[in-house]
Write an enzyme that holds these catalytic residues in place. Structure first.
Site, PDB file in Angstrom:
ATOM      1  CG  ASN A   5     -11.954   0.678   7.014  1.00 24.72           C
ATOM      2  OD1 ASN A   5     -11.461   1.620   6.401  1.00 24.72           O
ATOM      3  ND2 ASN A   5     -12.733  -0.213   6.437  1.00 24.72           N
ATOM      4  CE1 TYR A   9      -3.866  -2.304   0.695  1.00 24.33           C
ATOM      5  CE2 TYR A   9      -2.406  -3.316   2.310  1.00 24.33           C
ATOM      6  CZ  TYR A   9      -3.558  -3.348   1.555  1.00 24.33           C
ATOM      7  OH  TYR A   9      -4.405  -4.427   1.647  1.00 24.33           O
ATOM      8  CG  HIS A  55      -6.909   5.163   1.343  1.00 23.43           C
ATOM      9  ND1 HIS A  55      -7.667   6.309   1.503  1.00 23.43           N
ATOM     10  CD2 HIS A  55      -7.620   4.171   1.977  1.00 23.43           C
ATOM     11  CE1 HIS A  55      -8.778   6.015   2.177  1.00 23.43           C
ATOM     12  NE2 HIS A  55      -8.762   4.739   2.479  1.00 23.43           N
TER      13      HIS A  55
END
Length: 225
Positions: A66, A14, A19
């Site tokens: 999250n 990632y 993000h």
């Protein structure tokens, strides 16, 4: 103490994602201001240092986006911080790529990382909203934010991160305007120099007449020729 939180997802997979621009922001601050090594704490990675007179803890939650609030809440409880001491750097779909805005309190606008922080510490913390643009349709949002920045984005991204590092000290002491100005100076292309006016060519001068070396008698005689 101030707590600067960069939101993102852990792991090499990632690292270059849109993000993860929050991670990138606090990493730039750490590198530019000589912060200490990153170490595992509070369900994340932390680095400590000073920005001017302010002691600052940088935090990258490793709970995945999250559940970011778990990490932030744990760090705040340990240091007895209030939401006013916290600034969160996060990606913002509703801003054009490279744009930056500050916000104090308010809603989470559907951002799952902010939603989690809201649930754990309330909504009164500060945010640095980092524009990544919108893919155009809500169904495309997830793959868009979980994709790496395009090659065409690299120049503005590098300038944005340098600007954030430049202005970090001002942000830590609460001078949002100076922080934003530091970012703007990096993001604005240098103005082209105005062309210098061409030098005027010197005006041609009439040749000087040769001196009249005739005697008075010759001049008189010439008049009657």
């Amino acid at each position: 103490m101030k707590l600067f939180v960069g939101l993102g997802n852990p792991g090499a997979r990632y690292a270059g994602n849109r993000h993860n621009i929050g991670y990138m922001a606090v990493e730039a601050i750490a590198a530019d201001h000589g912060f200490g090594p990153w170490r595992a704490r509070f369900q994340g990675l932390t680095s400590e240092g000073r920005l001017g007179s302010e002691q600052v803890l940088l935090l990258k939650p490793e709970t995945f986006m999250n559940l970011s609030g778990q990490s932030v809440g744990e760090a705040m409880r340990f240091y007895k911080l209030t939401p006013a001491d916290v600034i969160v750097f996060h990606d913002e779909l509703d801003l054009a790529p490279g744009k930056l805005r500050l916000k104090q309190g308010g809603g989470h606008a559907g951002h799952n990382g902010l939603r989690s922080i809201h649930a754990h510490v309330g909504e009164a913390y500060g945010r640095v909203r980092l524009g990544i643009g919108h893919p155009g349709h809500k169904d495309a949002v997830a793959p868009y934010v979980l994709s790496d920045f395009a090659k065409a984005d690299q120049d503005w991204l590098a300038d944005l991160l340098r600007g954030i590092a430049d202005g970090a000290e001002a942000l830590a002491r609460g001078d949002g305007a100076k922080f934003q100005n530091a970012v703007a100076l990096r993001m604005q292309p240098p103005k082209p120099e105005k062309p210098k006016p061409a030098a005027k060519a010197p005006e041609a001068q009439a040749p000087e007449a040769a001196p009249d070396e005739r005697s008075a008698l010759q001049k008189l005689a010439d008049r009657f020729r």
